[in-house]
Design a protein around this motif. Structure first.
Motif, mmCIF file in Angstrom:
data_model
loop_
_atom_site.group_PDB
_atom_site.id
_atom_site.type_symbol
_atom_site.label_atom_id
_atom_site.label_comp_id
_atom_site.label_asym_id
_atom_site.label_seq_id
_atom_site.Cartn_x
_atom_site.Cartn_y
_atom_site.Cartn_z
ATOM 1 N N MET A 122 0.851 -1.191 0.000
ATOM 2 C CA MET A 122 0.000 0.000 0.000
ATOM 3 C C MET A 122 0.885 1.238 0.000
ATOM 4 N N THR A 123 0.498 2.268 -0.762
ATOM 5 C CA THR A 123 1.256 3.501 -0.819
ATOM 6 C C THR A 123 1.214 4.188 0.529
ATOM 7 N N THR A 124 2.349 4.666 0.993
ATOM 8 C CA THR A 124 2.410 5.358 2.269
ATOM 9 C C THR A 124 2.487 6.857 2.015
ATOM 10 N N TYR A 125 1.756 7.622 2.800
ATOM 11 C CA TYR A 125 1.778 9.065 2.693
ATOM 12 C C TYR A 125 1.179 9.615 3.974
ATOM 13 N N ASP A 126 1.311 10.932 4.178
ATOM 14 C CA ASP A 126 0.745 11.578 5.351
ATOM 15 C C ASP A 126 -0.763 11.686 5.155
ATOM 16 N N ASP A 127 -1.508 10.787 5.800
ATOM 17 C CA ASP A 127 -2.940 10.704 5.546
ATOM 18 C C ASP A 127 -3.662 11.992 5.919
ATOM 19 N N ARG A 128 -3.318 12.572 7.056
ATOM 20 C CA ARG A 128 -4.030 13.764 7.490
ATOM 21 C C ARG A 128 -3.814 14.917 6.518
ATOM 22 N N ALA A 129 -2.576 15.149 6.114
ATOM 23 C CA ALA A 129 -2.288 16.250 5.199
ATOM 24 C C ALA A 129 -2.956 16.008 3.847
ATOM 25 N N SER A 130 -2.860 14.802 3.340
ATOM 26 C CA SER A 130 -3.413 14.497 2.031
ATOM 27 C C SER A 130 -4.928 14.634 2.033
ATOM 28 N N LEU A 131 -5.580 14.067 3.033
ATOM 29 C CA LEU A 131 -7.031 14.117 3.072
ATOM 30 C C LEU A 131 -7.538 15.517 3.359
ATOM 31 N N THR A 132 -6.823 16.265 4.186
ATOM 32 C CA THR A 132 -7.231 17.640 4.448
ATOM 33 C C THR A 132 -7.133 18.477 3.188
ATOM 34 N N ASP A 133 -6.010 18.334 2.473
ATOM 35 C CA ASP A 133 -5.866 19.060 1.217
ATOM 36 C C ASP A 133 -6.938 18.639 0.217
ATOM 37 N N LEU A 134 -7.210 17.351 0.164
ATOM 38 C CA LEU A 134 -8.176 16.849 -0.805
ATOM 39 C C LEU A 134 -9.574 17.386 -0.534
ATOM 40 N N THR A 135 -10.023 17.266 0.709
ATOM 41 C CA THR A 135 -11.382 17.712 1.014
ATOM 42 C C THR A 135 -11.511 19.221 0.880
ATOM 43 N N THR A 136 -10.473 19.966 1.245
ATOM 44 C CA THR A 136 -10.532 21.425 1.129
ATOM 45 C C THR A 136 -10.593 21.862 -0.326
ATOM 46 N N THR A 137 -9.714 21.291 -1.150
ATOM 47 C CA THR A 137 -9.701 21.642 -2.570
ATOM 48 C C THR A 137 -10.981 21.200 -3.255
ATOM 49 N N ALA A 138 -11.426 19.985 -2.958
ATOM 50 C CA ALA A 138 -12.649 19.483 -3.578
ATOM 51 C C ALA A 138 -13.852 20.329 -3.195
ATOM 52 N N GLU A 139 -13.884 20.822 -1.977
ATOM 53 C CA GLU A 139 -15.000 21.662 -1.552
ATOM 54 C C GLU A 139 -15.015 22.987 -2.307
ATOM 55 N N ARG A 140 -13.832 23.531 -2.566
ATOM 56 C CA ARG A 140 -13.770 24.771 -3.354
ATOM 57 C C ARG A 140 -14.304 24.544 -4.762
ATOM 58 N N VAL A 141 -13.888 23.441 -5.375
ATOM 59 C CA VAL A 141 -14.365 23.132 -6.725
ATOM 60 C C VAL A 141 -15.868 22.867 -6.708
ATOM 61 N N ARG A 142 -16.335 22.161 -5.700
ATOM 62 C CA ARG A 142 -17.760 21.843 -5.594
ATOM 63 C C ARG A 142 -18.588 23.133 -5.516
ATOM 64 N N ARG A 143 -18.173 24.062 -4.651
ATOM 65 C CA ARG A 143 -18.923 25.318 -4.511
ATOM 66 C C ARG A 143 -18.903 26.115 -5.811
ATOM 67 N N SER A 144 -17.778 26.083 -6.516
ATOM 68 C CA SER A 144 -17.683 26.810 -7.770
ATOM 69 C C SER A 144 -18.653 26.257 -8.805
ATOM 70 N N VAL A 145 -18.725 24.924 -8.915
ATOM 71 C CA VAL A 145 -19.609 24.311 -9.909
ATOM 72 C C VAL A 145 -21.063 24.471 -9.496
ATOM 73 N N GLU A 146 -21.357 24.341 -8.205
ATOM 74 C CA GLU A 146 -22.735 24.464 -7.751
ATOM 75 C C GLU A 146 -23.261 25.876 -7.907
ATOM 76 N N GLY A 147 -22.365 26.855 -8.053
ATOM 77 C CA GLY A 147 -22.809 28.208 -8.353
ATOM 78 C C GLY A 147 -23.407 28.330 -9.735
ATOM 79 N N VAL A 148 -23.143 27.358 -10.589
ATOM 80 C CA VAL A 148 -23.669 27.352 -11.955
ATOM 81 C C VAL A 148 -24.800 26.332 -12.093
ATOM 82 N N ILE A 149 -24.613 25.148 -11.526
ATOM 83 C CA ILE A 149 -25.610 24.071 -11.607
ATOM 84 C C ILE A 149 -26.436 24.093 -10.327
ATOM 85 N N GLU A 150 -27.635 24.638 -10.414
ATOM 86 C CA GLU A 150 -28.480 24.827 -9.241
ATOM 87 C C GLU A 150 -29.178 23.527 -8.836
#
Length: 340
Positions: A1-29
């Motif tokens: 299994m690939t090893t990485y800093d789970d907390r940093a990776s998941l925090t970055d992932l959820t934060t970035t994904a949330e920004r993209v989600r809000r941006s798209v949902e501003g167009v798709i109601e």
């Protein structure tokens, strides 16, 4: 299994994904589940097929996702006279240097929007097969790698069949998921009149993530843990489609792989470094249904592929909650993750 800093990776992932989600949902109601599935497919290194009636925002969703990420974007309008070389590129003879020079086609982009993909001829559609699966293009015996990240978002209208060429099974199988946007609610449609009435909301979209960020997030998703019981559950679900009496064509082994990849991305978007059977269940219909062919009798009985997948989900035993790779110690070291 690939090893990485789970907390940093998941925090970055959820934060970035949330920004993209809000941006798209501003167009798709009013379609958060559709936007969420689009992000899941992107992080799972898949391709998305958007199939619905005209005017519900299929192309708008694809453009909003593309513009929310600072990636190269190309749009291909599929028409009957579109040639394969318009997609893949062509070798042109340079008289000064006396050699052929490759001119890349529209597929050489990180986000490719294929609008009304079923309007192109089968020969042109087949030009996408290699790029969708192997992320490369071969022209005149030479292979060219496509950029990373790479995602194709294709749209088609299922009710407008005149002058169209239905996608063959081999091509549908290369799309990780199919989604239908559907009509908005009355409240969402009223909000759409306010936001879309004066100007296109796409004009105001600014990139909220960079291409290299998406590549890092994809690497993080690859490291999400999948227990043996969850893998077995995915295999059982896909295997059941091959023996179901209402289906004359079941899902392929590629479908099993896509289902697990999507489940890993969904788990990461949920803030978890491990998958659950719930992740597989939630994605079974969008990942499997478009690959299945109902029998003639099932069609006469108006049984859809989505209904068959739902039936399989009810009949297939759900495994017990899987043990995680390091048990309590694994969770204790990662307080940001969800506890089973």
């Amino acid at each position: 299994m690939t090893t990485y800093d789970d907390r940093a990776s998941l925090t970055d992932l959820t934060t970035t994904a949330e920004r993209v989600r809000r941006s798209v949902e501003g167009v798709i109601e009013g379609k958060p589940e559709v936007v969420g599935l689009s992000l899941t497919v992107l992080l799972a290194e898949g391709h998305l097929l958007i199939e619905d009636v005209p005017g519900v925002g299929k192309t708008m969703l694809a453009k909003a996702l593309a513009r929310s990420i600072d990636c190269s974007v190309r749009r291909i309008q599929f028409t009957p006279d579109l040639l394969p070389s318009d997609i893949t590129g062509v070798s042109v003879y340079d008289q000064q240097r006396r050699e052929f020079e490759f001119k890349p086609g529209a597929i050489f982009s990180q986000i490719v929007i294929g609008d009304e993909i079923n309007r192109a001829s089968p020969k042109t559609q087949s030009a996408l097969l290699e790029s969708l699966e192997e992320r490369q293009v071969t022209v005149d015996g030479r292979s060219y790698e496509l950029p990373s990240p790479f995602m194709v978002v294709a749209t088609q209208n299922p009710v407008e069949m005149e002058g169209t060429y239905p996608l063959p099974e081999a091509q549908r199988d290369r799309f990780m998921a199919r989604v239908s946007i559907g009509y908005p609610s009355a409240e969402a449609e009223l909000r759409m009149l306010d936001t879309h009435g004066e100007a296109s909301p796409l004009d105001g979209i600014q990139p909220v993530a960079h291409a290299h960020d998406v590549v890092k997030l994809i690497d993080a998703v690859r490291g999400v843990h999948v227990a043996e019981s969850v893998r077995r559950y995915a295999v059982d679900l896909v295997g059941a489609t091959r023996t179901h009496p209402d289906l004359r064509l079941g899902a392929s082994p590629r479908a099993t792989l896509h289902l697990l990849r999507a489940a890993k991305a969904a788990a990461a978007l949920g803030g978890r470094a491990y998958t659950l059977p719930d992740d597989v269940q939630a994605l079974a219909v969008p990942v499997l249904a478009h690959r299945l062919l109902p029998t003639a009798q099932a069609q006469l009985n108006r049984r859809t592929a989505e209904q068959v997948v739902a039936d399989i989900l009810q009949r297939t035993p759900v495994p017990a909650v899987a043990q995680q790779p390091a048990g309590e110690a694994f969770l204790a070291q990662r307080p940001g993750l969800r506890r089973l």
